[in-house]
Design a protein around this motif. Sequence first.
Motif, PDB file in Angstrom:
ATOM      1  N   UNK A   1       0.815  -1.197   0.118  1.00 24.98           N
ATOM      2  CA  UNK A   1      -0.191  -0.192  -0.044  1.00 24.98           C
ATOM      3  C   UNK A   1       0.911   1.182   0.022  1.00 24.98           C
ATOM      4  N   UNK A   2       2.059   1.156   0.804  1.00 26.15           N
ATOM      5  CA  UNK A   2       2.730   2.459   0.805  1.00 26.15           C
ATOM      6  C   UNK A   2       3.362   2.863  -0.343  1.00 26.15           C
TER       7      UNK A   2
ATOM      8  N   UNK B   1       6.263   4.314   5.510  1.00 22.25           N
ATOM      9  CA  UNK B   1       6.513   4.087   7.180  1.00 22.25           C
ATOM     10  C   UNK B   1       7.928   4.073   7.605  1.00 22.25           C
ATOM     11  N   UNK B   2       8.237   4.512   8.733  1.00 19.23           N
ATOM     12  CA  UNK B   2       9.504   4.345   9.287  1.00 19.23           C
ATOM     13  C   UNK B   2       9.139   3.246  10.356  1.00 19.23           C
ATOM     14  N   UNK B   3       9.922   2.117  10.285  1.00 21.91           N
ATOM     15  CA  UNK B   3       9.352   0.933  11.371  1.00 21.91           C
ATOM     16  C   UNK B   3      10.758   0.246  11.690  1.00 21.91           C
ATOM     17  N   UNK B   4      10.420  -0.622  12.761  1.00 21.54           N
ATOM     18  CA  UNK B   4      11.330  -1.562  13.420  1.00 21.54           C
ATOM     19  C   UNK B   4      10.629  -2.804  13.968  1.00 21.54           C
ATOM     20  N   UNK B   5      11.207  -3.967  13.295  1.00 25.83           N
ATOM     21  CA  UNK B   5      10.430  -5.133  13.435  1.00 25.83           C
ATOM     22  C   UNK B   5      11.605  -6.114  14.321  1.00 25.83           C
TER      23      UNK B   5
ATOM     24  N   UNK C   1      11.222 -10.064  15.455  1.00 26.66           N
ATOM     25  CA  UNK C   1      10.110 -11.122  15.688  1.00 26.66           C
ATOM     26  C   UNK C   1       8.752 -11.032  15.443  1.00 26.66           C
ATOM     27  N   UNK C   2       7.778 -10.842  16.580  1.00 26.29           N
ATOM     28  CA  UNK C   2       6.364 -10.637  16.320  1.00 26.29           C
ATOM     29  C   UNK C   2       6.116  -9.352  16.591  1.00 26.29           C
ATOM     30  N   UNK C   3       7.195  -8.509  16.826  1.00 23.43           N
ATOM     31  CA  UNK C   3       6.666  -7.081  17.132  1.00 23.43           C
ATOM     32  C   UNK C   3       7.143  -6.101  15.832  1.00 23.43           C
ATOM     33  N   UNK C   4       6.141  -4.916  15.679  1.00 30.20           N
ATOM     34  CA  UNK C   4       6.591  -4.206  14.496  1.00 30.20           C
ATOM     35  C   UNK C   4       6.177  -2.875  15.235  1.00 30.20           C
ATOM     36  N   UNK C   5       7.294  -1.795  15.336  1.00 28.98           N
ATOM     37  CA  UNK C   5       7.015  -0.468  15.619  1.00 28.98           C
ATOM     38  C   UNK C   5       7.027   0.428  14.364  1.00 28.98           C
ATOM     39  N   UNK C   6       5.850   1.196  14.335  1.00 30.68           N
ATOM     40  CA  UNK C   6       5.602   1.954  13.108  1.00 30.68           C
ATOM     41  C   UNK C   6       5.569   3.432  13.193  1.00 30.68           C
ATOM     42  N   UNK C   7       6.411   4.280  12.825  1.00 30.80           N
ATOM     43  CA  UNK C   7       6.357   5.703  12.933  1.00 30.80           C
ATOM     44  C   UNK C   7       5.764   6.296  11.676  1.00 30.80           C
ATOM     45  N   UNK C   8       5.005   7.269  11.698  1.00 29.26           N
ATOM     46  CA  UNK C   8       4.495   8.047  10.484  1.00 29.26           C
ATOM     47  C   UNK C   8       4.737   9.695  10.452  1.00 29.26           C
ATOM     48  N   UNK C   9       5.804  10.331   9.591  1.00 27.43           N
ATOM     49  CA  UNK C   9       5.610  11.669   9.370  1.00 27.43           C
ATOM     50  C   UNK C   9       6.093  12.003   7.973  1.00 27.43           C
ATOM     51  N   UNK C  10       5.931  13.092   7.578  1.00 24.89           N
ATOM     52  CA  UNK C  10       5.998  13.355   6.257  1.00 24.89           C
ATOM     53  C   UNK C  10       7.270  14.415   5.965  1.00 24.89           C
ATOM     54  N   UNK C  11       8.220  13.537   5.142  1.00 24.11           N
ATOM     55  CA  UNK C  11       9.694  14.283   5.134  1.00 24.11           C
ATOM     56  C   UNK C  11       9.559  15.561   4.194  1.00 24.11           C
ATOM     57  N   UNK C  12       8.626  15.549   3.316  1.00 22.57           N
ATOM     58  CA  UNK C  12       8.254  16.792   2.551  1.00 22.57           C
ATOM     59  C   UNK C  12       7.559  17.655   2.971  1.00 22.57           C
TER      60      UNK C  12
ATOM     61  N   UNK D   1      -1.862  10.566   8.132  1.00 21.65           N
ATOM     62  CA  UNK D   1      -3.173  10.180   8.836  1.00 21.65           C
ATOM     63  C   UNK D   1      -3.885   9.203   8.058  1.00 21.65           C
ATOM     64  N   UNK D   2      -3.799   9.378   6.700  1.00 22.43           N
ATOM     65  CA  UNK D   2      -4.353   8.388   5.788  1.00 22.43           C
ATOM     66  C   UNK D   2      -3.724   7.147   5.832  1.00 22.43           C
ATOM     67  N   UNK D   3      -2.377   7.187   5.908  1.00 20.53           N
ATOM     68  CA  UNK D   3      -1.717   5.829   6.026  1.00 20.53           C
ATOM     69  C   UNK D   3      -1.905   5.059   7.379  1.00 20.53           C
ATOM     70  N   UNK D   4      -2.154   5.807   8.283  1.00 18.96           N
ATOM     71  CA  UNK D   4      -2.385   5.200   9.755  1.00 18.96           C
ATOM     72  C   UNK D   4      -3.644   4.551   9.789  1.00 18.96           C
ATOM     73  N   UNK D   5      -4.567   5.127   9.118  1.00 17.74           N
ATOM     74  CA  UNK D   5      -5.978   4.791   8.973  1.00 17.74           C
ATOM     75  C   UNK D   5      -5.836   3.272   8.133  1.00 17.74           C
TER      76      UNK D   5
END
Length: 98
Positions: A51-52, A59-63, A65-76, A88-92
Amino acid sequence: MVAQLNETERDAALKELSDWKYDPGRDAISRKFKFGDFAQAFAFMTRVAIHAEKADHHPEWFNVYNKVDVALTTHDAGDNGGLSQRDIDLAKKIDSFV
Ligand SMILES: C[C@H](O)[C@H](O)[C@H]1CNC2=NC(N)=NC(=O)C2=N1
């Protein structure tokens, strides 16, 4: 250049993203996910990644094993990045995958 959300827009948007945490330092939102195992976590990441790429918003993310941390911000956004409607749209969309 992408429009950065102002405080009013941001607070309204965050009301619909109760599982996401706002990081004022980065003007970003983040959420931690925990799945049954690595395969389920990676399947989630694969759906998000497809989708991205279509949305040209990643997204900026870290995985581990079974954990995924997601951070969203717009570089531009704004002068040095920040929260935009794209985040906001991507988070939804991401919430719709869990
Ligand atoms: C050229 C620029 O990298 C692209 O327009 C996209 C790619 N994906 C992106 N993802 C995010 N999170 N922020 C961006 O500004 C962004 N820009």
